[in-house]
Design an enzyme around this catalytic site. Sequence first.
Site, short mmCIF file in Angstrom:
data_model
loop_
_atom_site.label_atom_id
_atom_site.label_comp_id
_atom_site.label_asym_id
_atom_site.label_seq_id
_atom_site.Cartn_x
_atom_site.Cartn_y
_atom_site.Cartn_z
N ILE A 111 31.68 -7.21 54.81
CA ILE A 111 32.58 -6.08 55.00
C ILE A 111 33.37 -5.80 53.73
O ILE A 111 33.49 -4.64 53.30
CB ILE A 111 33.52 -6.32 56.20
CG1 ILE A 111 32.72 -6.32 57.51
CG2 ILE A 111 34.62 -5.27 56.26
CD1 ILE A 111 33.53 -6.67 58.74
N ARG A 128 42.44 -9.52 60.41
CA ARG A 128 43.11 -10.01 61.61
C ARG A 128 44.61 -9.96 61.38
O ARG A 128 45.10 -10.29 60.30
CB ARG A 128 42.68 -11.46 61.93
CG ARG A 128 41.33 -11.56 62.65
CD ARG A 128 41.40 -10.99 64.05
NE ARG A 128 40.15 -11.11 64.79
CZ ARG A 128 39.24 -10.15 64.86
NH1 ARG A 128 39.41 -9.03 64.20
NH2 ARG A 128 38.15 -10.31 65.59
N ASP A 167 45.45 -1.86 60.50
CA ASP A 167 44.67 -1.62 61.72
C ASP A 167 44.85 -2.77 62.69
O ASP A 167 44.60 -2.63 63.87
CB ASP A 167 43.18 -1.47 61.38
CG ASP A 167 42.34 -1.22 62.63
OD1 ASP A 167 42.66 -0.26 63.37
OD2 ASP A 167 41.41 -2.00 62.89
N GLU A 211 49.63 -8.26 68.51
CA GLU A 211 49.03 -7.17 69.30
C GLU A 211 49.16 -7.45 70.80
O GLU A 211 48.96 -8.60 71.23
CB GLU A 211 47.54 -7.03 68.95
CG GLU A 211 47.31 -6.58 67.53
CD GLU A 211 45.83 -6.60 67.13
OE1 GLU A 211 44.97 -6.90 68.00
OE2 GLU A 211 45.53 -6.31 65.96
N HIS A 221 43.90 -1.43 66.17
CA HIS A 221 42.76 -2.34 66.06
C HIS A 221 41.46 -1.60 66.42
O HIS A 221 40.65 -2.06 67.23
CB HIS A 221 42.95 -3.56 66.97
CG HIS A 221 42.12 -4.74 66.56
ND1 HIS A 221 42.52 -6.03 66.74
CD2 HIS A 221 40.90 -4.82 65.96
CE1 HIS A 221 41.58 -6.87 66.30
NE2 HIS A 221 40.59 -6.15 65.82
N GLY A 247 39.29 -0.67 63.98
CA GLY A 247 38.45 -0.75 62.79
C GLY A 247 36.96 -0.67 63.08
O GLY A 247 36.23 0.12 62.48
#
Length: 305
Positions: free
Chosen positions: A134, A215, A239, A244, A262, A264
Amino acid sequence: MAALKQKKWGDFHAIFRPYWNTGGEMGLWNEELISLLPTTVKVFASAGAGYNWADIGVLAKYGIYYCNGAGASSEAVADMAIFHMLSAFRNLTWSHLAARSGDPERWWDAHKYVNDTSHNPRGHTVGIIGLGNIGYLIARKAYLAFGVKIVYSDIFRKTKDQEEAIEAEYYDKLEDMLAVADCVVIATPFSGEKIVTAQLLAKFKKGSRLVNIARGGLVDSEALADALESRHIFAAGLDVLENEPYVSPRLIKNENVTLTCHNGGGSLETNYGFESLAMENVYLVLTGREPLTPVNAQLVRERSS
């Protein structure tokens, strides 16, 4: 655990976790739970990228491959990183919130003054923490689209050809990379420990930007809020968040911070890819072949040798 002790499902051979919207969130897979699995289990395939809730070392100890779907989400996550990077450079959240406020004064304020804090990414330096699949895709997109200088820090260095393809410069010491980067993108796996603490934020180039698509637990939210309020960090794009779905009120009220939920990897293509890849991994292992995306393959091999 009670069902496993009672052998409710017999001697099954694989565990398949569907995409979490359809399969549900997972609890903690640790020694206590994994030790109860039948010895026939050979693979745990998850339709998702993260695996901080599964002890891959313990799974390997019992000869179980853990496979994730990270490859399926790479495109979507990289695109989200580009969105947050562009927003951080151009200070777009200020403009976005003003446009949605319905307040003509706020609209004019943003229209006139966002420009004073907005920069084109071209010619700036983007530092990436973690240049895996990524991270590399983010670097490639940013390099080709914006003409930025790519620097990176990782445990493993890319090949010469991979570096030359995006003119990337490797930094052995993370702090040295942070000192030159105008925008830092976090794209490294979460091992349970924060990376971006108050101490590390102090090493960032003054006035730089931070983007996190990895994360939330990697970043100390309050330390980041402090750095933003002091303007040591000018802007952030997040993101993922530390707690969370609870967002730090200090980050919410800061117009230099772009926040998403979140999302992404959240495209339909990712969802299809996650589940398809998980099924393929199960199929390959149960037919005696190597899985496509094992996270703990080396640990499994070490156990069997």
